[in-house]
Design a protein around this motif. Structure first.
Motif, mmCIF file in Angstrom:
data_model
loop_
_atom_site.group_PDB
_atom_site.id
_atom_site.type_symbol
_atom_site.label_atom_id
_atom_site.label_comp_id
_atom_site.label_asym_id
_atom_site.label_seq_id
_atom_site.Cartn_x
_atom_site.Cartn_y
_atom_site.Cartn_z
ATOM 1 N N ARG A 17 0.863 -1.182 0.000
ATOM 2 C CA ARG A 17 0.000 0.000 0.000
ATOM 3 C C ARG A 17 0.900 1.233 0.000
ATOM 4 N NH1 ARG A 17 -4.289 0.533 4.727
ATOM 5 N NH2 ARG A 17 -2.395 0.434 5.984
ATOM 6 N N ASN B 122 0.683 5.266 0.435
ATOM 7 C CA ASN B 122 -0.031 6.499 0.727
ATOM 8 C C ASN B 122 0.677 7.665 0.042
ATOM 9 O OD1 ASN B 122 -2.101 5.466 2.532
ATOM 10 N ND2 ASN B 122 -0.438 5.081 3.968
ATOM 11 N N ALA C 98 -5.605 5.128 -0.996
ATOM 12 C CA ALA C 98 -4.186 4.898 -1.261
ATOM 13 C C ALA C 98 -4.070 4.212 -2.616
ATOM 14 C CB ALA C 98 -3.559 4.013 -0.181
#
Lengths: 117, 112
Positions: free
Chosen positions: A36, A38, A88
């Protein structure tokens, strides 16, 4: 040779809705990763598979996230229910696996950008 | 606690000059390092790697230097080209082929 394929590329949902991302790794790559990313940060590992076995899911928020890699090929990452903070880019990567020449190079897909409203 | 740090969020360099991107790590168990380049709306693309048994690795215009005692590595791009403008990530692994920890990235702008 096709690279790592991810879908959908973009997804916009309202909070509390479910969402799923799909990844097809490079043929023959035994190791599959979900990361992931961000905004403004580097990718963070969510889960790593060796074939069909999840060997590291310590960073996966298991109350709402789940993943599977049936038959050790493609994989699905699911979020249910989604929260605002889940917005995200979800990146899938694959590699040949430990011990193989060039095993320690990850090839990434283009990512799935999630926006939770 | 960030294990891999890239303390310069951005860097601007004139075309033809050298670009130097830095990366520091805190975990002494890391022994394998990768550099990735990322364009907008694309996934990161592998550039170059280095293992702890070496202190330098070259591939064309790209050279990575590793200083294990300082827990520091750097990526040199010579000469820099406008197409090199992207975000560069440093990644470190403690074991060959296992989990990689990424830094936050440095945005490189190469000005024509």
């Amino acid at each position: 040779e096709a690279g790592v394929v991810q879908s959908p590329r973009y997804k916009i949902i309202e909070k509390k809705q479910p969402v799923a991302f799909w990844c097809n790794p490079i043929s023959g790559h035994n190791t599959l990763y979900w990361y992931r990313q961000n905004l403004g940060q580097g990718p963070e590992l969510l889960i790593r598979y060796e074939n069909e076995e999840a060997v590291d899911d310590s960073q996966l928020p298991k109350d709402r996230f789940s993943a599977e890699r049936l038959k050790g090929v493609d994989s699905t990452l699911k979020i249910q229910p989604a929260e605002l903070g889940d917005s995200a880019v979800y990146l899938c990567a694959s590699s040949l696996g430990q011990g193989a020449p060039g095993a320690n190079v990850l090839t990434f897909g283009a990512g799935s950008r999630l926006t939770v409203l | 606690d960030q294990q891999v740090k890239q303390n310069s969020p951005s860097l601007s360099v004139q075309e033809g000059r050298i670009s130097i991107l830095n990366c520091d790590y805190t975990n002494s168990m890391f022994d394998y390092f990768l550099w990735y380049k990322k364009y907008p709306a694309e996934g990161p693309t592998f550039l170059i790697s280095i293992s702890s048994i070496k202190d330098k690795n070259e591939d064309g215009r790209f050279t990575v230097f590793l200083n294990k005692s300082a827990k520091h590595l750097s990526l040199h791009i010579v000469p820099s080209q406008p197409g090199d403008s992207a975000v560069y990530f440093c990644a470190a692994s403690g074991s060959y082929g296992q989990n990689f920890v990424f830094g936050p990235g440095t945005r490189l702008s190469v000005l024509p």
